[in-house]
Design an enzyme around this catalytic site. Structure first.
Site, PDB file in Angstrom:
ATOM      1  CE  LYS A  58      -4.005  -1.947   2.428  1.00 35.72           C
ATOM      2  NZ  LYS A  58      -3.447  -3.281   2.705  1.00 35.72           N
ATOM      3  CG  ASP A  95       6.263  -6.761  -2.873  1.00 33.52           C
ATOM      4  OD1 ASP A  95       6.107  -7.996  -2.734  1.00 33.52           O
ATOM      5  OD2 ASP A  95       5.722  -5.916  -2.149  1.00 33.52           O
ATOM      6  CB  VAL A 154       8.883   6.052   5.948  1.00 33.00           C
ATOM      7  CG1 VAL A 154       9.518   7.403   5.756  1.00 33.00           C
ATOM      8  CG2 VAL A 154       8.373   5.489   4.619  1.00 33.00           C
ATOM      9  CB  ALA A 155       9.724   0.318   6.127  1.00 36.82           C
ATOM     10  NE  ARG A 156       7.193  -2.024  11.909  1.00 40.27           N
ATOM     11  CZ  ARG A 156       6.197  -1.201  11.631  1.00 40.27           C
ATOM     12  NH1 ARG A 156       6.454  -0.030  11.084  1.00 40.27           N
ATOM     13  NH2 ARG A 156       4.953  -1.541  11.879  1.00 40.27           N
ATOM     14  CD  GLU A 170      11.365   3.902  16.098  1.00 40.69           C
ATOM     15  OE1 GLU A 170      10.212   3.978  16.584  1.00 40.69           O
ATOM     16  OE2 GLU A 170      11.572   3.855  14.884  1.00 40.69           O
ATOM     17  CG  HIS A 183       8.015   5.767  14.167  1.00 43.62           C
ATOM     18  ND1 HIS A 183       8.353   4.530  14.654  1.00 43.62           N
ATOM     19  CD2 HIS A 183       7.084   5.543  13.199  1.00 43.62           C
ATOM     20  CE1 HIS A 183       7.658   3.600  14.017  1.00 43.62           C
ATOM     21  NE2 HIS A 183       6.878   4.199  13.127  1.00 43.62           N
ATOM     22  CG  LEU A 184       7.644  12.780  12.913  1.00 41.26           C
ATOM     23  CD1 LEU A 184       8.101  14.146  12.417  1.00 41.26           C
ATOM     24  CD2 LEU A 184       6.776  12.924  14.147  1.00 41.26           C
TER      25      LEU A 184
END
Length: 602
Positions: A209, A229, A288-290, A319, A338-339
């Protein structure tokens, strides 16, 4: 809920054309009995019976909201339940409160441990995680105590994608560093010359997504977008104008890399010294994933050496990162706390999504975002247990045989059994095959509740067929076969004569066995991991490969060879207890008689 002696409610649970409806009978004098048949086989007792006291049937359920939730979500909850908003609870306070609650909603800051479920005394029926990750919920304990766990995986998609693009552009133009410099009284225009995005190649690693939304926006910025992917349907990628490529090709050709993959055993530290060495010098990375998908020490080394020109990171392995973290303080790193989901719109969306899921679950509806398995009747589970394990492992084997960039889309599962169709409920087996196909590269937890929904969401079409055998129906199944169509394979011998990747297995003495790969018959126990080798059938190969593994201290648990004819081609399947070093596998591949090989983790 009003009750009367004659009132009967019927609801469809685990909708299946061959299953009967569950019935719910309410009486003001008697306890509530809920009988759920999970299968069509006749059992001595109901498959699942839950007995509840009738004392609370007229009362609203109580939902404990342990972390801040948007007002829109709270309003939805209050229409159906009593809502207790108690924030910043200590573990002891949470355990004390939970015995008075039917549902619990948390974010990432509250640990829902086994002690919480034990303290609930069986009253807690639903845990809602307002967000995607569920690392803070003990799923095993939740399932053991019959508590459904749901999350909210879709509401923050656009927010995360927008933040990824924001970091991409800010990094390319040195926005954060230039801002700090100006505020420090400096005016260093020459130092902060950036790079243009137009015409550059962006590799989106993980085309779900968020990844696909990032790709759409990057195309609008004039970038050439490629993606890796194994589950991304090629037609969906083409519709956006994105080319699906292998993992190594993505690394080698990208000017920018944007990470959108889940953190799994397969993706943990997937960007490391070895993979950084494969990248184009001067590559720029956005995450911006993990945090755990990047080896942070290796990234610092890559930044220092110039392999990576810049990095923009919203997530970290720990974190918040510890004080003095070299990566955070690096001059060419842009960091945010982590925004990704932190927009007002996303927060409201998550609140609504989780509230709807929790209310639906309390009403007895099945949530599509359920992440743990429902209770399965002990009698059925005991009989199917080895076949359940076989089904998952066949799924895991099959998907690992798919070459990168192919896109798994069509899977056919064939069951051979002497039982009549009404005596064999395959939903659990199908769910476990889906689990094996999807979980190795996904953060989704697949179970009987969400298997079909999860497969459909990923464009994965699973069809089933049954072969009725003569003989005794004492055992539920003779064999399970999994075929993946329209894909390329890492191991060409896994392609059957009809052109699909094909693996087949049986249960022998209670242990799952792999019995066919492509057109080759083998017989190897599905324990540990497996090495498949296609070889020229000649004396000494088995001993030579065994010696290599022995010298590398890799224990062989099982070995089987299937061949077309003597002195022709053969496939050797080797079960190993340990993960061989890359050097060990290279030595096997260097044996002249071995034409191809693949290592598969179970």
């Amino acid at each position: 809920m009003a009750t009367s002696a004659s009132q009967t409610l019927r609801t469809s649970f685990l909708r299946n054309p061959t299953s009967s409806s569950a019935s719910l009978s309410l009486s003001s004098k008697n306890p509530l009995v809920f009988s759920l048949p999970f299968c069509r086989r006749r059992l001595a007792a109901p498959c699942l019976v839950v007995i509840l006291s009738a004392e609370r049937l007229d009362a609203k359920p109580t939902v404990l909201v342990a972390e801040k939730l948007g007002e829109a979500g709270l309003d939805l909850l209050k229409e159906f339940a009593n809502v207790d908003c108690s924030y910043n609870l200590s573990p002891e306070e949470l355990c004390t409160k939970i015995s008075l609650c039917d549902a619990l909603i948390v974010r990432s800051g509250t640990k829902v441990s086994r002690e919480v479920f034990e303290s609930s005394g069986g009253r807690l029926k639903v845990v809602g995680r307002a967000g995607v990750g569920i690392d803070n919920v003990d799923l095993g304990a939740a399932t053991e105590f019959g508590c459904l766990v749901v999350n909210a995986p879709t509401a923050n998609t656009v927010a995360a994608a927008e933040h990824g693009i924001a970091l991409l552009t800010a990094m390319a133009r040195n926005v954060a560093q230039a801002d700090s410099s100006v505020k420090a009284g400096k005016w260093l225009r020459n130092k902060y010359v950036g790079v243009s995005l137009v015409g550059k190649t962006l590799a989106v690693m993980g085309f779900g997504k968020v990844g696909s939304e990032v790709a759409r926006r990057a195309k609008g910025l004039g970038m050439h977008v490629i993606a890796h992917d194994p589950y991304a349907p090629a037609d969906r990628a083409r519709a956006i104008g994105v080319e699906l490529v292998s993992f190594d090709e993505a690394l080698a050709t990208a000017d920018f890399i944007s990470l959108h993959m889940p953190l799994t055993a397969a993706t943990n530290k997937v960007l490391n010294d070895e993979t950084f060495a494969k990248m184009k010098k001067g590559v720029r990375i956005v995450n911006v994933a993990r945090g755990g998908v990047i080896d942070e020490d290796a990234l610092v080394r890559a930044l220092d050496s110039g392999i990576v020109a810049q990095a923009a990171l919203d997530v970290f392995t720990v974190e918040p990162p510890p004080q003095g973290n070299k990566l955070v303080l690096h001059e060419r790193v842009t960091a945010t706390p982590h925004l990704g989901a932190s927009t007002m719109e996303a927060q409201e969306g998550v609140a609504i999504e989780i509230a709807e899921a929790v209310v639906g679950a309390l009403k007895g509806e099945l949530a599509a975002t359920a992440v743990n398995a429902p209770m399965v009747p002990a009698e059925v589970l005991a009989e199917l247990k080895p076949y359940v394990e076989l089904a998952e492992k066949l799924g895991r084997l099959a998907v690992q045989l798919v070459a990168g960039g192919s896109g798994v889309k069509n899977v056919k599962v064939s069951y051979a059994s002497a039982r009549a169709p009404d005596d064999l409920d395959t939903r659990l087996l199908r769910a476990m095959i889906t689990k094996g196909l999807i979980e190795p590269i996904s953060s989704v937890f697949v179970n009987l509740v969400n298997a079909d929904f999860t497969a459909k969401q990923r464009g994965l079409r699973i069809t089933e067929e049954r072969t009725i055998l003569d003989g005794s129906p004492e055992n539920p199944l003779d064999s399970i076969q999994v075929q993946i169509a329209n894909v390329e394979s890492k191991f060409a011998s896994a392609i059957s004569d009809s052109g699909e990747i094909k693996v087949e297995g049986r249960v022998k003495d209670g242990v799952p066995h792999l019995t066919r790969v492509g057109s080759f018959e083998v017989d190897v126990s599905l324990e540990g991991s497996i090495i498949l080798c296609r070889q020229v059938d000649q004396p000494g190969i088995i001993g030579l490969v065994g010696s290599i593994l022995g010298e590398e201290n890799v224990n062989v648990s099982f070995m089987s060879v299937g061949r077309i004819a003597p002195r022709k081609q053969a496939v050797m399947a080797i079960g190993v207890d340990d993960t061989p070093r890359k050097q060990s596998l290279k030595r096997i591949g260097d044996v002249p008689a071995i034409e191809e090989f693949v290592f598969l983790k179970l």
